[in-house]
Design an enzyme around this catalytic site. Sequence first.
Site, PDB file in Angstrom:
ATOM      1  CB  CYS A  90      -0.982  -0.039   1.162  1.00  0.00           C
ATOM      2  SG  CYS A  90      -2.374   1.103   0.971  1.00  0.00           S
ATOM      3  CG  HIS A 179      -3.635  -3.618   3.371  1.00  0.00           C
ATOM      4  ND1 HIS A 179      -2.628  -3.107   4.162  1.00  0.00           N
ATOM      5  CD2 HIS A 179      -4.259  -2.541   2.814  1.00  0.00           C
ATOM      6  CE1 HIS A 179      -2.651  -1.789   4.113  1.00  0.00           C
ATOM      7  NE2 HIS A 179      -3.634  -1.415   3.298  1.00  0.00           N
ATOM      8  CD  GLU A 181      -1.333  -6.124   5.789  1.00  0.00           C
ATOM      9  OE1 GLU A 181      -1.490  -4.918   6.025  1.00  0.00           O
ATOM     10  OE2 GLU A 181      -0.967  -6.562   4.686  1.00  0.00           O
ATOM     11  CB  SER A 233       0.914 -11.871  38.384  1.00  0.00           C
ATOM     12  OG  SER A 233       0.869 -12.477  37.100  1.00  0.00           O
ATOM     13  N   GLY A 234       0.981 -15.174  38.737  1.00  0.00           N
ATOM     14  CA  GLY A 234       0.168 -16.359  38.496  1.00  0.00           C
ATOM     15  C   GLY A 234      -0.480 -16.354  37.134  1.00  0.00           C
ATOM     16  CB  VAL A 236      -0.430 -16.819  30.501  1.00  0.00           C
ATOM     17  CG1 VAL A 236       0.360 -17.595  29.450  1.00  0.00           C
ATOM     18  CG2 VAL A 236      -1.827 -17.405  30.664  1.00  0.00           C
ATOM     19  CG  ASP A 237       1.948 -12.627  29.757  1.00  0.00           C
ATOM     20  OD1 ASP A 237       1.710 -13.533  28.929  1.00  0.00           O
ATOM     21  OD2 ASP A 237       1.372 -11.529  29.737  1.00  0.00           O
TER      22      ASP A 237
END
Length: 520
Positions: A90, A179, A181, A233-234, A236-237
Amino acid sequence: MSNISTDLQDVEKIIVLDYGSQYNQLISRRIRDIGVFSELKSHKISAAEVREVNPVGIILSGGPNSVYEDGSFDIDPEIFELGIPILGICYGMQLLTHKLGGKVVPAGDAGNREYGQSTLTHTPSALFESTPDEQTVLMSHGDAVTEIPADFVRTGTSADCPYAAIENPDKHIYGIQFHPEVRHSVYGNDILRNFALNICKAKGDWSMDNFIDMQIKKIRETVGDKRVLLGLSGGVDSSVVGVLLQKAIGDQLICIFVDHGLLRKGEADQVMDMLGGKFGLNIVKADAAKRFLDKLAGVSDPEQKRKIIGNEFVYVFDDEASKLKDVKFLAQGTLYTDVIESGTDTAQTIKSHHNVGGLPEDMQFELIEPLNTLYKDEVRALGTELGMPDHIVWRQPFPGPGLAIRVMGEITEEKLETVRESDAILREEIAKAGLDRDIWQYFTVNTGVRSVGVMGDGRTYDYTIAIRAITSIDGMTADFAKIPWEVLQKISVRIVNEVDHVNRIVYDITSKPPATVEWE
């Protein structure tokens, strides 16, 4: 404070130059799906800096600018002389056309402005290999190419765009007006795959297994014999970071679980039992609820909340670290989307991210962010590769500031309790309905709004709770989840009947964009 992140210098990669498109993160994501690492770089990058990065390919993203206007986003022209394959999308196609001697005009002047799906007709090209001669693509351009540079050929047209695809195959420079994507371009992934694997000659061997090996090596080299603190923190990350770090450095990792009084129902016990018990992480629990809530008293501005929580979180770490020896590093679960959303050269900062903008300048640790090149779904894949069970890997995302940004306005114990209890009911009913893996994220928000209601024979004036539930792939864009009405009704009835000080439930049906996932 220094920042030590993933070293990807030796990884085969395609870089995406950021010209401000709403889709530019998707380009990077699609390339990764093909098996080639990809990341965004500023459009201000010089040819010399590109050489240092050493990509196998370069993609110029779309963007809102017009190439012929003063102040439009530019490119170092020497980049075209590096011999690295280039794909302009684009605005990227218009820019390379403009810089290499072609002509770009407002599409209205040429009568070929295009927005929405269109039919592309192409001639033989390495870029379109194994795709139909006619295919549906998404066009979104207000300007158009009317003359192509010397030594370029036209390879694609549409009804309203005479130059929908151009290329100089000898120099490996390609331009497409559509585009690829976005999923509206039916064969877009095939086109990007052709560029990555056939034109750039990438091996396509990027994987989570490779990432683990690379990161373990990098972490060991960086940390040496020093110790690392991780705020657990518990979620996922932080859980994935914890398991990855333990795999790399073992007992040198000390996890500090800060109970800031802003957690979901039963979360503190779950963290200690699951990660401390099952995975054997060394966890120190800091009970700091009163400290955080005292600092947040009377504060209603969301940015101020984030800054206070970020500062206090690290100060608690300082207090705990002062009791330990040889602690030099602080690990965080910052993701690539966190970094992007906190602002780039081409976009305003929407809100500071809790893993990016909330840290004090006088922090005593060096920062390690092992996941800051990964999208959310890649983190889940990494967790699975590390042997973590599904109930951890697929746990709902939870922000660092916790329930503080799910309580609108001033934070009180009463408001926090309405969110804890209503969120627990929501999660329970979503799981019962078998929707917990279909919905990317779901939670409740105390809107801070009180409304009149009738319960029993009496008038009430209580809080309105909002339900937020979204579907997404990578967190960059999202749609509201179409939860069946009977499930929503059951959730609503239970919350109103079981949670004190709540008499009204509303459902947030806003997509991202224009809204963010969280309310604050």
